[in-house]
Write a protein that holds these residues in place. Structure first.
Motif, PDB file in Angstrom:
ATOM      1  N   THR A  75      -1.117   9.937  -0.260  1.00 17.28           N
ATOM      2  CA  THR A  75       0.092   9.205  -0.570  1.00 17.28           C
ATOM      3  C   THR A  75       1.129   9.233   0.614  1.00 17.28           C
ATOM      4  O   THR A  75       1.593   8.380   0.994  1.00 17.28           O
ATOM      5  CB  THR A  75       0.911   9.331  -2.040  1.00 17.28           C
ATOM      6  N   ALA A  76       1.130  10.748   1.079  1.00 17.59           N
ATOM      7  CA  ALA A  76       2.169  10.856   2.270  1.00 17.59           C
ATOM      8  C   ALA A  76       1.630  10.213   3.419  1.00 17.59           C
ATOM      9  O   ALA A  76       2.329   9.806   4.359  1.00 17.59           O
ATOM     10  CB  ALA A  76       2.198  12.425   2.316  1.00 17.59           C
ATOM     11  N   VAL A  77       0.339  10.500   3.445  1.00 16.13           N
ATOM     12  CA  VAL A  77      -0.288   9.767   4.973  1.00 16.13           C
ATOM     13  C   VAL A  77      -0.077   8.238   4.793  1.00 16.13           C
ATOM     14  O   VAL A  77       0.323   7.785   5.897  1.00 16.13           O
ATOM     15  CB  VAL A  77      -1.788  10.079   4.974  1.00 16.13           C
ATOM     16  N   LEU A  78      -0.130   7.481   3.537  1.00 15.24           N
ATOM     17  CA  LEU A  78      -0.098   5.958   3.643  1.00 15.24           C
ATOM     18  C   LEU A  78       1.586   5.628   3.873  1.00 15.24           C
ATOM     19  O   LEU A  78       1.696   4.795   4.552  1.00 15.24           O
ATOM     20  CB  LEU A  78      -0.271   5.507   2.218  1.00 15.24           C
ATOM     21  N   VAL A  79       2.505   6.507   3.408  1.00 15.16           N
ATOM     22  CA  VAL A  79       3.889   6.485   3.693  1.00 15.16           C
ATOM     23  C   VAL A  79       4.084   6.418   5.361  1.00 15.16           C
ATOM     24  O   VAL A  79       4.574   5.882   5.887  1.00 15.16           O
ATOM     25  CB  VAL A  79       4.809   7.254   2.899  1.00 15.16           C
ATOM     26  N   SER A  80       3.421   7.500   5.878  1.00 16.48           N
ATOM     27  CA  SER A  80       3.447   7.893   7.403  1.00 16.48           C
ATOM     28  C   SER A  80       2.740   6.624   7.929  1.00 16.48           C
ATOM     29  O   SER A  80       3.567   6.344   9.035  1.00 16.48           O
ATOM     30  CB  SER A  80       2.836   9.277   7.561  1.00 16.48           C
ATOM     31  N   PHE A  82       2.593   3.422   7.269  1.00 10.24           N
ATOM     32  CA  PHE A  82       3.615   2.459   7.427  1.00 10.24           C
ATOM     33  C   PHE A  82       4.662   2.699   8.324  1.00 10.24           C
ATOM     34  O   PHE A  82       5.101   1.771   9.056  1.00 10.24           O
ATOM     35  CB  PHE A  82       4.027   2.117   6.052  1.00 10.24           C
ATOM     36  N   TYR A  83       5.176   3.897   8.487  1.00  4.94           N
ATOM     37  CA  TYR A  83       6.241   4.200   9.334  1.00  4.94           C
ATOM     38  C   TYR A  83       5.980   4.263  10.648  1.00  4.94           C
ATOM     39  O   TYR A  83       6.454   3.668  11.310  1.00  4.94           O
ATOM     40  CB  TYR A  83       6.987   5.594   9.004  1.00  4.94           C
ATOM     41  N   TYR A  84       4.806   4.667  10.849  1.00  4.82           N
ATOM     42  CA  TYR A  84       4.411   4.725  12.299  1.00  4.82           C
ATOM     43  C   TYR A  84       3.830   3.369  12.723  1.00  4.82           C
ATOM     44  O   TYR A  84       3.931   3.144  14.326  1.00  4.82           O
ATOM     45  CB  TYR A  84       3.150   5.852  12.509  1.00  4.82           C
ATOM     46  N   LEU A  85       3.447   2.380  12.084  1.00  4.18           N
ATOM     47  CA  LEU A  85       3.385   0.901  12.579  1.00  4.18           C
ATOM     48  C   LEU A  85       4.602   0.681  13.143  1.00  4.18           C
ATOM     49  O   LEU A  85       4.760   0.002  14.073  1.00  4.18           O
ATOM     50  CB  LEU A  85       2.724   0.254  11.292  1.00  4.18           C
ATOM     51  N   LYS A  86       5.681   0.533  12.357  1.00  7.15           N
ATOM     52  CA  LYS A  86       7.043   0.369  12.950  1.00  7.15           C
ATOM     53  C   LYS A  86       7.501   1.128  14.211  1.00  7.15           C
ATOM     54  O   LYS A  86       7.802   0.652  15.218  1.00  7.15           O
ATOM     55  CB  LYS A  86       8.298   0.623  11.895  1.00  7.15           C
ATOM     56  N   PHE A  87       7.190   2.549  14.063  1.00  7.73           N
ATOM     57  CA  PHE A  87       7.784   3.260  15.024  1.00  7.73           C
ATOM     58  C   PHE A  87       6.738   3.244  16.533  1.00  7.73           C
ATOM     59  O   PHE A  87       7.333   2.895  17.473  1.00  7.73           O
ATOM     60  CB  PHE A  87       7.056   4.661  14.781  1.00  7.73           C
ATOM     61  N   PHE A  88       5.725   2.610  16.340  1.00  8.16           N
ATOM     62  CA  PHE A  88       4.758   2.057  17.592  1.00  8.16           C
ATOM     63  C   PHE A  88       5.348   0.788  18.110  1.00  8.16           C
ATOM     64  O   PHE A  88       4.951   0.662  19.230  1.00  8.16           O
ATOM     65  CB  PHE A  88       3.358   2.209  17.188  1.00  8.16           C
ATOM     66  N   TYR A 118      14.582   3.005   9.468  1.00  9.79           N
ATOM     67  CA  TYR A 118      13.137   3.128   8.762  1.00  9.79           C
ATOM     68  C   TYR A 118      12.971   4.625   8.668  1.00  9.79           C
ATOM     69  O   TYR A 118      12.426   5.073   7.852  1.00  9.79           O
ATOM     70  CB  TYR A 118      12.286   2.694   9.659  1.00  9.79           C
ATOM     71  N   TYR A 119      13.729   5.494   9.657  1.00  9.72           N
ATOM     72  CA  TYR A 119      13.657   6.968   9.585  1.00  9.72           C
ATOM     73  C   TYR A 119      14.302   7.483   8.148  1.00  9.72           C
ATOM     74  O   TYR A 119      13.615   8.291   7.530  1.00  9.72           O
ATOM     75  CB  TYR A 119      14.240   7.302  10.646  1.00  9.72           C
ATOM     76  N   ILE A 120      15.197   6.998   7.988  1.00 10.98           N
ATOM     77  CA  ILE A 120      15.812   7.205   6.719  1.00 10.98           C
ATOM     78  C   ILE A 120      15.330   6.817   5.605  1.00 10.98           C
ATOM     79  O   ILE A 120      14.945   7.564   4.389  1.00 10.98           O
ATOM     80  CB  ILE A 120      17.347   6.214   6.342  1.00 10.98           C
ATOM     81  N   SER A 121      14.344   5.435   5.346  1.00 14.24           N
ATOM     82  CA  SER A 121      13.544   5.097   4.390  1.00 14.24           C
ATOM     83  C   SER A 121      12.309   5.863   4.126  1.00 14.24           C
ATOM     84  O   SER A 121      11.750   6.315   3.284  1.00 14.24           O
ATOM     85  CB  SER A 121      13.139   3.633   4.518  1.00 14.24           C
ATOM     86  N   TYR A 122      11.992   6.249   5.429  1.00 17.48           N
ATOM     87  CA  TYR A 122      10.756   7.327   5.422  1.00 17.48           C
ATOM     88  C   TYR A 122      10.854   8.549   4.662  1.00 17.48           C
ATOM     89  O   TYR A 122      10.272   9.031   3.929  1.00 17.48           O
ATOM     90  CB  TYR A 122      10.383   7.746   7.026  1.00 17.48           C
ATOM     91  N   TYR A 123      12.066   9.191   4.868  1.00 22.09           N
ATOM     92  CA  TYR A 123      12.532  10.393   4.425  1.00 22.09           C
ATOM     93  C   TYR A 123      12.531  10.231   2.882  1.00 22.09           C
ATOM     94  O   TYR A 123      12.343  11.002   2.052  1.00 22.09           O
ATOM     95  CB  TYR A 123      13.606  11.309   4.828  1.00 22.09           C
ATOM     96  N   ILE A 124      13.311   8.962   2.353  1.00 23.21           N
ATOM     97  CA  ILE A 124      13.642   8.621   1.062  1.00 23.21           C
ATOM     98  C   ILE A 124      12.062   8.424   0.314  1.00 23.21           C
ATOM     99  O   ILE A 124      11.977   9.007  -0.702  1.00 23.21           O
ATOM    100  CB  ILE A 124      14.616   7.498   1.144  1.00 23.21           C
ATOM    101  N   PRO A 128       9.739  11.199  -4.056  1.00 26.04           N
ATOM    102  CA  PRO A 128       8.793  11.121  -5.198  1.00 26.04           C
ATOM    103  C   PRO A 128       7.488  11.989  -4.773  1.00 26.04           C
ATOM    104  O   PRO A 128       7.185  12.724  -6.020  1.00 26.04           O
ATOM    105  CB  PRO A 128       8.402   9.801  -5.404  1.00 26.04           C
ATOM    106  N   ILE A 129       7.066  12.118  -3.887  1.00 24.45           N
ATOM    107  CA  ILE A 129       6.065  13.045  -3.469  1.00 24.45           C
ATOM    108  C   ILE A 129       6.438  14.381  -3.513  1.00 24.45           C
ATOM    109  O   ILE A 129       5.699  15.254  -4.106  1.00 24.45           O
ATOM    110  CB  ILE A 129       5.372  12.730  -1.917  1.00 24.45           C
ATOM    111  N   ILE A 130       7.529  14.662  -3.095  1.00 22.08           N
ATOM    112  CA  ILE A 130       8.058  16.112  -3.492  1.00 22.08           C
ATOM    113  C   ILE A 130       8.077  16.598  -4.846  1.00 22.08           C
ATOM    114  O   ILE A 130       7.825  17.433  -5.393  1.00 22.08           O
ATOM    115  CB  ILE A 130       9.488  16.441  -2.718  1.00 22.08           C
TER     116      ILE A 130
END
Length: 194
Positions: A75-80, A82-88, A118-124, A128-130
């Motif tokens: 789940t953390a990998v999937l969230v990451s 999505f974020y890294y698609l925007k990041f790239f 996106y960064y804020i959303s990434y940490y938010i 639930p994972i934590i």
């Protein structure tokens, strides 16, 4: 003048955006290079972290705990991902675009602001994972099963609160240290040009 003559005249006129001087372009290039370098470092450090986590997960003997850990990590990998698609997309824009006009620089600043969101959303998204990770840990660590319900709730609540606070503080520091100060430099250059 008739309409055809106006149209020909309008098409023959060139409209150009105000150019940024070479000196300002060089000033902009330095923080952009540092941002690109930090973006690469962040991506590879995240990949390395996930590899270590998966390695540690497969050292767990309990199949049920291992399954939960794999699901949470995926789940953390999937969230990451999505974020890294925007990041790239931002990374590619920084590499392939020349920022020689004020408009292109304003667009870049807008992209930085979006990336901050996106960064804020990434940490938010990791909250639930934590919380789920803490639930699994509290369920499978024998030392926590010996406490009564109220002590367990207090310990769990405090642990979750501290974990989320730590995540927020680290995320804020990380963004400001690796990106924020360079974005501020670029913003100052943009304000000089306006």
């Amino acid at each position: 003048m008739n309409f055809d003559e106006l149209q020909k005249k309008w098409q023959s006129e060139e409209v150009s955006a105000p150019e940024i001087s070479l000196d300002h372009q060089h000033k902009i290039n330095n923080p952009l290079q540092k941002i690109r370098k930090n973006m690469k470092m962040e991506f590879w450090s995240n990949m390395f972290t996930f590899i270590i986590i998966f390695f540690l997960i497969f050292t767990i003997d309990n199949l049920k705990l291992k399954t939960y850990a794999v699901i949470l990590t995926l789940t953390a990998v999937l969230v990451s991902a999505f974020y890294y698609l925007k990041f790239f997309s931002l990374y590619k824009e920084i590499i392939f675009q020349t920022f020689n006009t004020k408009d292109s620089l304003k667009t870049l600043m807008h992209q930085f602001e979006l990336n901050k969101q996106y960064y804020i959303s990434y940490y938010i998204a990791f909250v639930p994972i934590i919380v789920s990770s803490y639930i699994v840990l509290f369920e499978y660590l024998p030392s926590y099963k010996n406490h009564n319900d109220m002590v367990f709730i207090l310990m769990f609540g405090l642990t979750v609160l501290l974990g989320i606070t730590f995540l927020y503080l680290i995320g804020k520091w990380w963004f400001n240290y690796f990106y924020g100060k360079y974005i501020i430099q670029i913003d100052k250059i943009l304000k000089e040009l306006l």
